[in-house]
Design an enzyme around this catalytic site. Structure first.
Site, mmCIF file in Angstrom:
data_model
loop_
_atom_site.group_PDB
_atom_site.id
_atom_site.type_symbol
_atom_site.label_atom_id
_atom_site.label_comp_id
_atom_site.label_asym_id
_atom_site.label_seq_id
_atom_site.Cartn_x
_atom_site.Cartn_y
_atom_site.Cartn_z
ATOM 1 N N CYS A 84 38.472 -42.547 12.536
ATOM 2 C CA CYS A 84 38.026 -42.496 13.929
ATOM 3 C C CYS A 84 37.071 -41.303 14.040
ATOM 4 O O CYS A 84 36.600 -40.787 13.021
ATOM 5 C CB CYS A 84 39.198 -42.430 14.915
HETATM 6 C C1 RB5 Z 1 36.480 -42.453 20.402
HETATM 7 O O1 RB5 Z 1 35.435 -42.038 21.219
HETATM 8 C C2 RB5 Z 1 37.256 -41.264 19.897
HETATM 9 O O2 RB5 Z 1 38.076 -40.773 20.903
HETATM 10 C C3 RB5 Z 1 38.053 -41.620 18.673
HETATM 11 O O3 RB5 Z 1 37.211 -42.090 17.677
HETATM 12 C C4 RB5 Z 1 38.877 -40.528 18.028
HETATM 13 O O4 RB5 Z 1 38.083 -39.432 17.690
HETATM 14 C C5 RB5 Z 1 40.108 -40.117 18.677
HETATM 15 O O5 RB5 Z 1 40.837 -39.247 18.203
#
Ligand code: RB5
Length: 155
Positions: free
Chosen positions: A64
């Site tokens: 993420c």
């Molecule tokens: C998405 O914008 C973001 O919140 C996600 O990719 C992550 O970093 C969350 O921890």
């Protein structure tokens, strides 16, 4: 087989990791190869990756923006030990000591040697011995939560 998945922030990094692993003839199962990932949510991605890791009895890579959100969500799935790693040492130690089965990466961190973190994670074995007892205790915490009873730290 290595399972991999990312939310919308990690698509580019995911592709980079896949082609790196493929170049080493490692089979990769991309479980988030969707047409449109606009506005997807990292907990949903975490769940898909983790379910596949458990099914394949292998390790996974979940991506993420920071690696943090997806690792928090991955660690809610019974049987998953997910770790965010930002360097090779963390990748090595979380395999050796924690028998981590999901590596979480942050696509927005712009880590220079991100592929070396991946290599370290997939090439390091769990050390077992005293670490097995500690990993067993993690499973025992999971079970106590599932059963709605207090965790008993005696073996
Ligand atoms: C998405 O914008 C973001 O919140 C996600 O990719 C992550 O970093 C969350 O921890």
């Amino acid at each position: 087989m290595i399972v991999i998945g990312s939310d919308h922030t990690g698509i580019e990094l995911k592709r980079k990791v896949i082609s790196h692993l493929n170049s080493k003839e490692i089979i990769v199962k991309d479980v988030t190869d969707f047409k449109d990932q606009t506005g997807d949510d990292y907990p949903d991605i975490a769940y898909i990756v983790c379910k596949n890791v458990l099914k394949e009895k292998d390790i996974g890579i979940a991506i993420c923006g920071t690696g943090i959100g997806i690792s928090i969500a991955c660690n809610k799935v019974n049987g998953i030990r997910a770790a965010v790693c930002t360097d090779k040492y963390m990748a090595q130690m979380t395999r050796k000591d924690n028998d981590a089965n999901v590596l979480c990466l942050g696509a927005r961190l712009k880590i220079e040697n991100v592929l070396s973190i991946v290599d370290e994670f997939i090439n390091t074995e769990f050390a077992g011995e005293r670490h097995q007892r500690r990993v067993d205790k993690i499973a025992k915490i999971e079970k106590s939560q599932k059963d709605g009873v207090e965790y008993d730290n005696s073996l």
